[in-house]
Design an enzyme around this catalytic site. Structure first.
Site, PDB file in Angstrom:
ATOM      1  N   VAL A   1      18.631   7.411   9.854  1.00 13.10           N
ATOM      2  CA  VAL A   1      19.314   8.483  10.605  1.00 13.10           C
ATOM      3  C   VAL A   1      19.253   8.186  12.100  1.00 13.10           C
ATOM      4  CG1 VAL A   1      19.093  10.402   8.973  1.00 13.10           C
ATOM      5  CG2 VAL A   1      17.177   9.828  10.470  1.00 13.10           C
TER       6      VAL A   1
ATOM      7  N   ALA B   1      21.680  14.248   6.903  1.00 13.40           N
ATOM      8  CA  ALA B   1      20.893  14.019   5.696  1.00 13.40           C
ATOM      9  C   ALA B   1      19.528  14.647   5.931  1.00 13.40           C
ATOM     10  CB  ALA B   1      20.745  12.534   5.424  1.00 13.40           C
TER      11      ALA B   1
ATOM     12  N   HIS C   1      11.374   7.591  -2.184  1.00 13.39           N
ATOM     13  CA  HIS C   1      12.050   8.803  -1.714  1.00 13.39           C
ATOM     14  C   HIS C   1      13.360   8.972  -2.488  1.00 13.39           C
ATOM     15  CE1 HIS C   1      13.824   6.131   1.796  1.00 13.39           C
ATOM     16  NE2 HIS C   1      13.920   5.557   0.620  1.00 13.39           N
TER      17      HIS C   1
ATOM     18  N   ARG D   1       4.420   7.265  -4.395  1.00 14.69           N
ATOM     19  CA  ARG D   1       3.839   6.537  -3.258  1.00 14.69           C
ATOM     20  C   ARG D   1       2.467   6.009  -3.653  1.00 14.69           C
ATOM     21  NH1 ARG D   1       6.234   9.394   1.775  1.00 14.69           N
ATOM     22  NH2 ARG D   1       8.390   9.419   1.044  1.00 14.69           N
TER      23      ARG D   1
ATOM     24  N   TRP E   1       0.795  -1.223   0.000  1.00 18.88           N
ATOM     25  CA  TRP E   1       0.000   0.000   0.000  1.00 18.88           C
ATOM     26  C   TRP E   1       0.826   1.271   0.000  1.00 18.88           C
ATOM     27  CZ3 TRP E   1      -4.594  -0.867  -1.570  1.00 18.88           C
ATOM     28  CH2 TRP E   1      -5.115  -2.160  -1.393  1.00 18.88           C
TER      29      TRP E   1
ATOM     30  N   GLN F   1      10.904  15.655  -4.266  1.00 23.21           N
ATOM     31  CA  GLN F   1      11.674  15.838  -3.037  1.00 23.21           C
ATOM     32  C   GLN F   1      13.021  16.456  -3.361  1.00 23.21           C
ATOM     33  OE1 GLN F   1      12.124  11.972  -1.131  1.00 23.21           O
ATOM     34  NE2 GLN F   1      10.399  12.402   0.230  1.00 23.21           N
TER      35      GLN F   1
HETATM   36  N1  PHE Z   1      13.436   9.974   2.955  1.00 23.83           N
HETATM   37  C1  PHE Z   1      12.592  10.507   3.994  1.00 23.83           C
HETATM   38  C2  PHE Z   1      11.154  10.553   3.499  1.00 23.83           C
HETATM   39  O1  PHE Z   1      10.935  10.441   2.317  1.00 23.83           O
HETATM   40  C3  PHE Z   1      13.017  11.904   4.380  1.00 23.83           C
HETATM   41  C4  PHE Z   1      14.358  11.929   5.040  1.00 23.83           C
HETATM   42  C5  PHE Z   1      15.514  12.075   4.284  1.00 23.83           C
HETATM   43  C6  PHE Z   1      14.471  11.820   6.407  1.00 23.83           C
HETATM   44  C7  PHE Z   1      16.767  12.111   4.903  1.00 23.83           C
HETATM   45  C8  PHE Z   1      15.699  11.854   7.040  1.00 23.83           C
HETATM   46  C9  PHE Z   1      16.832  12.000   6.267  1.00 23.83           C
HETATM   47  O2  PHE Z   1      10.226  10.686   4.259  1.00 23.83           O
END
Ligand code: PHE
Length: 348
Positions: free
Chosen positions: A262, A316, A179, A205, A151, A219
């Protein structure tokens, strides 16, 4: 009519014609099957041999001349009518030329790139079709993580013929990236720190759409790695980014949050761009707007990229560009970006 009379009358009549139809009537009158000249030619056979010859020559010459005149007049008509079409009315009002322009998402993407470039970030790119490994495993997202669920992710159908299937490892299954974070791994695999990059790009998504959710959006990923880089550096970078993007001072708030790749993980809020923190409908009376996820790169992520986590550290972040464009331009529904409705697009 004899030849002499024809020669007298026909050229004048041709000249006097006003259109192609009248001209055709003249042609028929002289050169048609029952025309004057045709009749004159027919009488040749009654003449004596020498006379027939000279009269015949004169008649043929006259026929050629008349044909030339007819053609010439017809060309004049054509020229006249095309001249008429090409007439330019220099007093008529001008026509407005409608120029196209950039889509608001393209605009904000370019602005963001420009701001990060000015702070020394390199702009990178990565594939929209990703492997399960880069999108999940390498980012420390465990196999049972809900993001892998049907989903949330668009999985691409594999070639399902039996003899090809066993060669494909589970982690090589293909998907539309959820992402831009997989580009962190791709970049680190081929580069040595210290570095600082951003990765703007489209992500996908599998979810129900509403005013703030779309099945695809944009993004900007950020990654900065060195021996000393810290969250304090991150705070400075995002603060100056938003100040420049929104063209005014904005307050930043960092809240603890969780992302597998992270540690610690944080959520970044900016003071509401509309009410400056006093509380309004956009920020749901809280004064804050959630704009990105971030954190310090997890040791497992460094390991996946073959860095020694004891040597390097970095931050990040990932922010939704659509969200920020909505704030900057006061757009109430994310779906408008993708609707193709010109009434919307032309407002920017
Ligand atoms: N990749 C995460 C998202 O799409 C965002 C994110 C990127 C969070 C880098 C922390 C560090 O929700």
């Amino acid at each position: 009519m004899n030849l002499e009379e024809i020669k007298q009358c026909a050229p004048g009549e041709i000249k006097a014609c006003k259109d192609a139809k009248a001209l055709e009537a003249i042609r028929v009158k002289y050169l048609g099957r029952k025309g004057e000249l045709t009749a004159a030619l027919r009488t040749l056979k009654d003449l004596s041999q020498p006379k027939r010859r000279s009269v015949g020559q004169r008649a043929n010459k006259l026929k050629n001349e008349l044909e030339l005149l007819l053609e010439g007049r017809l060309r004049e008509f054509a020229r006249e009518s095309s001249q008429y079409k090409e007439t330019i009315d220099i007093t008529a009002p001008g026509k407005r030329v409608r120029l196209g322009h950039l889509h608001p998402l393209t605009k904000i993407g370019r602005e963001a790139k420009q701001i990060f470039s000015s702070m020394g970030f390199a702009v990178m790119d990565g594939p929209e079709i990703e492997t399960e490994y880069y999108n999940f495993d390498a980012l420390n997202i465990p196999p049972n993580h809900p993001a892998r669920d049907l989903w949330d992710t668009f999985w691409l159908r594999q070639n399902e013929t039996k003899n090809q299937r066993p060669k494909t490892k589970n982690t090589e299954r293909l998907l539309l990236r959820t992402h831009t974070s997989p580009v962190q791994i791709r970049y680190m695999e081929t580069h040595e720190p210290p570095f600082q990059i951003i990765v703007p790009g489209r992500v996908f998504r599998y979810e129900a759409t509403d005013a703030s959710h779309e099945i695809n959006f944009y993004q900007i990923e950020g990654l900065m790695v060195s021996k000393t880089v810290s969250l304090a550096n991150f705070k400075y970078v995002v603060e100056s980014f938003f100040k420049q993007l929104f063209n005014r001072a904005v307050n930043i708030r960092l809240r603890p949050s969780y992302f597998p790749f992270v540690e610690p993980g944080i959520e970044v809020d900016v003071s509401c761009t509309r009410c400056s923190g006093w509380g309004c409908s956009i920020c749901k009376q809280t004064g804050w707007l959630e704009v990105m996820g971030a954190g310090m790169v997890h040791p497992h992520v460094f390991e996946a990229a073959h860095y020694n986590p004891r040597d390097w550290q970095g931050f990040a972040f990932g922010m939704g560009l659509d969200r920020i464009a909505m704030l900057k331009y006061n757009i109430p529904d994310i779906r408008l970006f993708y609707s193709g409705d010109l009434r919307f697009i032309r407002q920017f």
